[in-house]
Design an enzyme around this catalytic site. Structure first.
Site, PDB file in Angstrom:
ATOM      1  N   LYS A 143      -5.598  -2.203  -2.686  1.00 40.97           N
ATOM      2  CA  LYS A 143      -6.767  -1.978  -1.814  1.00 40.97           C
ATOM      3  C   LYS A 143      -7.445  -3.314  -1.498  1.00 40.97           C
ATOM      4  CE  LYS A 143      -7.082   2.684  -1.606  1.00 40.97           C
ATOM      5  NZ  LYS A 143      -7.375   3.555  -0.470  1.00 40.97           N
TER       6      LYS A 143
ATOM      7  N   GLU B 126     -12.275   4.172  -6.945  1.00 46.50           N
ATOM      8  CA  GLU B 126     -10.998   4.557  -6.322  1.00 46.50           C
ATOM      9  C   GLU B 126     -10.132   5.358  -7.288  1.00 46.50           C
ATOM     10  OE1 GLU B 126     -10.193   3.329  -3.002  1.00 46.50           O
ATOM     11  OE2 GLU B 126      -8.761   4.961  -3.192  1.00 46.50           O
ATOM     12  N   ASP B 127      -9.627   6.453  -6.809  1.00 43.07           N
ATOM     13  CA  ASP B 127      -8.637   7.245  -7.533  1.00 43.07           C
ATOM     14  C   ASP B 127      -9.088   7.662  -8.933  1.00 43.07           C
ATOM     15  OD1 ASP B 127      -7.304   6.945  -5.189  1.00 43.07           O
ATOM     16  OD2 ASP B 127      -5.454   6.184  -6.036  1.00 43.07           O
TER      17      ASP B 127
ATOM     18  N   ASN C 166      -0.778  11.456  -0.322  1.00 43.88           N
ATOM     19  CA  ASN C 166       0.036  10.262  -0.571  1.00 43.88           C
ATOM     20  C   ASN C 166       0.659  10.339  -1.957  1.00 43.88           C
ATOM     21  OD1 ASN C 166      -0.807   8.961   1.870  1.00 43.88           O
ATOM     22  ND2 ASN C 166      -2.781   8.580   0.897  1.00 43.88           N
TER      23      ASN C 166
ATOM     24  N   TYR D 130       0.879  -1.179   0.000  1.00 41.70           N
ATOM     25  CA  TYR D 130       0.000   0.000   0.000  1.00 41.70           C
ATOM     26  C   TYR D 130       0.916   1.230   0.000  1.00 41.70           C
ATOM     27  CZ  TYR D 130      -4.283   2.509   1.396  1.00 41.70           C
ATOM     28  OH  TYR D 130      -5.354   3.349   1.444  1.00 41.70           O
TER      29      TYR D 130
ATOM     30  N   ASP E  78     -14.182   5.811  -2.294  1.00 41.95           N
ATOM     31  CA  ASP E  78     -13.289   5.730  -1.137  1.00 41.95           C
ATOM     32  C   ASP E  78     -12.598   7.061  -0.860  1.00 41.95           C
ATOM     33  OD1 ASP E  78     -11.855   4.393   0.881  1.00 41.95           O
ATOM     34  OD2 ASP E  78     -10.166   4.071  -0.474  1.00 41.95           O
ATOM     35  N   ASP E  79     -12.213   7.775  -1.907  1.00 44.86           N
ATOM     36  CA  ASP E  79     -11.464   9.026  -1.716  1.00 44.86           C
ATOM     37  C   ASP E  79     -12.348  10.122  -1.137  1.00 44.86           C
ATOM     38  OD1 ASP E  79      -8.909   8.130  -2.960  1.00 44.86           O
ATOM     39  OD2 ASP E  79     -10.295   7.749  -4.596  1.00 44.86           O
TER      40      ASP E  79
ATOM     41  N   ARG F 285      -6.155   9.576 -11.285  1.00 43.97           N
ATOM     42  CA  ARG F 285      -5.622  10.329 -10.131  1.00 43.97           C
ATOM     43  C   ARG F 285      -5.105   9.305  -9.134  1.00 43.97           C
ATOM     44  NH1 ARG F 285      -5.814   9.642  -5.377  1.00 43.97           N
ATOM     45  NH2 ARG F 285      -7.696  10.447  -4.453  1.00 43.97           N
TER      46      ARG F 285
END
Ligand SMILES: NC(=O)C1=CN([C@@H]2O[C@H](COP(=O)(O)OP(=O)(O)OC[C@H]3O[C@@H](n4cnc5c(N)ncnc54)[C@H](O)[C@@H]3O)[C@@H](O)[C@H]2O)C=CC1
Ligand SMILES: CC(=O)C(=O)O
Ligand SMILES: [Mg+2]
Length: 549
Positions: A169, A240-241, A404, A98, A263-264, A151
């Site tokens: 994830k 996600e992302d 991150n 991760y 999630d973000d 992203r």
């Protein structure tokens, strides 16, 4: 012995299948009856010996990326062994599978690629996504993590290289929340990339085209969602992302139709609200009295800001009062109503009347926040001056540097403690080692959605949720906050230890499932002892028995 695994695989095909392979741990009887005799070294290994051997191999590598490559090798040859290693040494290996190392792995994905894992849907597959989904070998899929790679962490558009994130994830879903890995599916939607470096990289494995967007993009996502739901009607989908330009649109489009979440936006909000609750305990204050200034006004910032406002409203503020206590500062400065370009609906409620500040430091001086939250992907943006100013305004400033991977963190833990003279309450997105400052040891912990998304997904899977209401993210935040011990706060930790993550996920899972049952959003009957039922449903990494011994 019960739980005998049933598979038609034999011989080398068994050794090549990560779901069933036990490698040197196949017993004498299994070797005889499954056509394995002679294909393995003679002495049968115990599971513990295998774990020791794999750990020993990984420990010989110094560079985290090499550890990642070896770990992924294990992931793709013997899943039980891989997950047992993660569970046993979670502190050591979470930063590899991760953030931050998964970020490096995504940057190099097309160069270190060795095993195909998951499902790739490209814009060239329009009209045949069902066929692709039919090729997936999993009988059941409970959860999908899907990205389009635009992203990836704070690293920008990585195209198909972003597949490392869904893989990582989902590894956490299994290691942290006991979701059966055979029922997880990482998905990458490849619509091209606008990253010139990747387009010019001869080894890049994605489509060599600029991103498609607009109706064509929406249609591909819709075809994908329809296809996976047709095959696995209860599947939970975690977005996600995705780039901010798609993240909210996709959530708005699907949140009332399918069990899904972003999630973000939502997972991050949940974990950050926990961090704020912990800070309130340490300060003996209330959330409704805080003034929060964000650096960044994208998916993560606005998601967090809205959930903090919800929590303030629960403490008695009107929504208007709550919104007025939160400000956003993005690449164009403080978000205000005076901007010429229209604000997105997510940003609008937080827009200040005017822009009294050009720089973030000026904004701190002007607004005098009690907390600054960095979700801007701008490494080092919380400068010495910003941190010192926060320490001047507040006895104990709240400093969350959440971007991150580590290179994008707004400040390091050491900078935060040093420039606030050891007085700040700090959380980070990627891990930092404990910091010694003036004789005290601070243990910074991660304000990272990894504390909550596995449990939230577990609760949704367990209850066979029809939808995932936004309220569960506040439910999860409270459960997690309750698990922070006084000793954690003493050391400056706003979150529990990672070693407790399976217990945390079980608690969050039960609470989330409970909420879903109570709102009649579940497709199964609520069990009498929900906590026990959720715990019992968690998968443990143990090799299967194939033959009655
Ligand atoms: N700790 C955690 O659990 C999570 C951390 N993140 C991190 O947060 C970061 C942002 O993620 P998203 O919100 O999804 O991205 P986003 O692209 O939606 O938002 C980024 C925001 O930063 C702003 N920004 C860019 N340059 C800036 C500058 N120089 N000064 C001030 N603001 C600037 C942009 O205007 C935008 O509002 C990423 O690094 C990501 O890794 C995201 C989700 C979870
Ligand atoms: C943690 C996470 O989801 C991110 O940085 O995007
Ligand atoms: Mg993310």
């Amino acid at each position: 012995m019960t739980d005998i695994k049933d598979t038609t695989l034999r011989g080398v095909n068994l050794l090549r299948n990560p779901w069933f392979n036990k490698s040197s741990a196949f017993t004498e009887k299994e070797r005889d009856e499954l056509g394995l005799r002679g294909l393995l070294p003679p002495r049968v290994s115990t599971f513990d010996e295998q774990v020791t051997r794999l750990k020993g191999i990984i420990d010989t590598y110094e560079k985290p990326i090499n550890k990642y490559i070896v770990l992924e090798g294990a992931h793709n040859s013997d899943e039980c062994l891989y997950f047992e290693l993660l569970v046993r040494y979670i502190d050591q290996f979470l930063p590899i599978v991760y953030t931050p190392t998964v970020g490096q792995a995504c940057l190099q994905y097309s160069h270190i690629f060795r095993y195909a894992r998951g499902l790739y849907v490209s814009s060239e597959d329009k009209g045949r996504v069902r066929q692709l989904v039919a090729n997936v070998p999993h009988k059941d899929v409970d959860i999908i993590v899907v990205t389009d790679g635009q992203r990836i962490l704070g690293l920008g558009d990585l195209g198909v290289n972003g597949m490392g994130i869904p893989v990582g994830k989902l590894a956490l879903y299994t290691a942290c929340a006991g979701v059966n890995p055979q029922k997880t599916l990482p998905v990458c939607i490849d619509v091209g990339t606008n990253n010139e470096e990747l387009l010019n990289d001869p080894l890049y494995m994605g489509l060599r085209q600029k991103r498609i967007t607009g109706p064509e993009y929406d249609a591909l996502i819709a075809e994908f969602v329809d296809a996976v739901r047709e095959r696995w009607p209860n599947v939970v989908i975690q977005f996600e992302d995705f780039h901010n330009s798609h993240a909210y649109d996709l959530l708005d489009q699907y949140k009332d139709k399918v069990p899904c979440f972003n999630d973000d936006i939502q997972g991050t909000a949940s974990v950050v609200v926990t961090g704020m609750f912990s800070a309130m305990r340490a300060l003996k204050q209330q959330l409704k009295d805080q003034k929060v200034l964000f650096l960044g006004a994208g998916s993560a910032a606005t998601g967090i800001a809205h959930l903090i406002a919800d929590a303030m409203v629960e403490e008695g503020l009107t929504r208007e009062e709550a919104l007025a206590r939160i400000k956003l500062f993005d690449s164009k400065g403080l978000v205000t109503k005076k901007r010429t370009a229209p604000l997105t609906p997510a940003k609008m409620p937080f827009a200040a009347e005017d822009a009294p500040a050009e720089t973030f430091l000026e904004a701190i001086r002007e607004i005098k926040p009690t907390a600054i939250i960095g979700v801007s992907a701008q490494g080092g943006a919380f400068t010495k001056e910003c941190l010192e100013e926060m320490a001047k305004i507040n006895e104990r400033p709240i400093i969350f540097a959440l971007s991150n991977p580590t290179s994008k963190a707004e400040c390091t833990a050491e900078e935060a403690y040093t420039y606030t003279d050891g007085r700040c309450l700090f959380a980070c997105g990627s891990p930092f080692k404990p910091v010694e400052y003036k004789g005290k040891t601070f243990v910074p912990r991660q304000g990272n959605n990894h504390y909550v998304f596995p449990g939230i997904g577990l609760g949704a899977i367990f209850s066979r949720a029809k939808l995932i209401p936004n309220e569960v993210f506040l439910v999860a935040a409270k459960v997690l906050a309750d698990m922070v011990k006084p000793e954690d706060l003493e050391r400056g930790s706003l979150y529990p230890a990672l070693s407790e993550v399976r217990e945390i996920s079980a608690e969050i899972g039960a609470a989330v499932a409970g909420y879903i049952f109570d709102k009649n959003l579940a497709e199964i009957e609520k069990p009498a002892d929900l906590k026990k039922a959720v715990k019992d449903a968690m998968w443990d990494p143990k090799h299967a028995h194939f033959i009655q011994e």
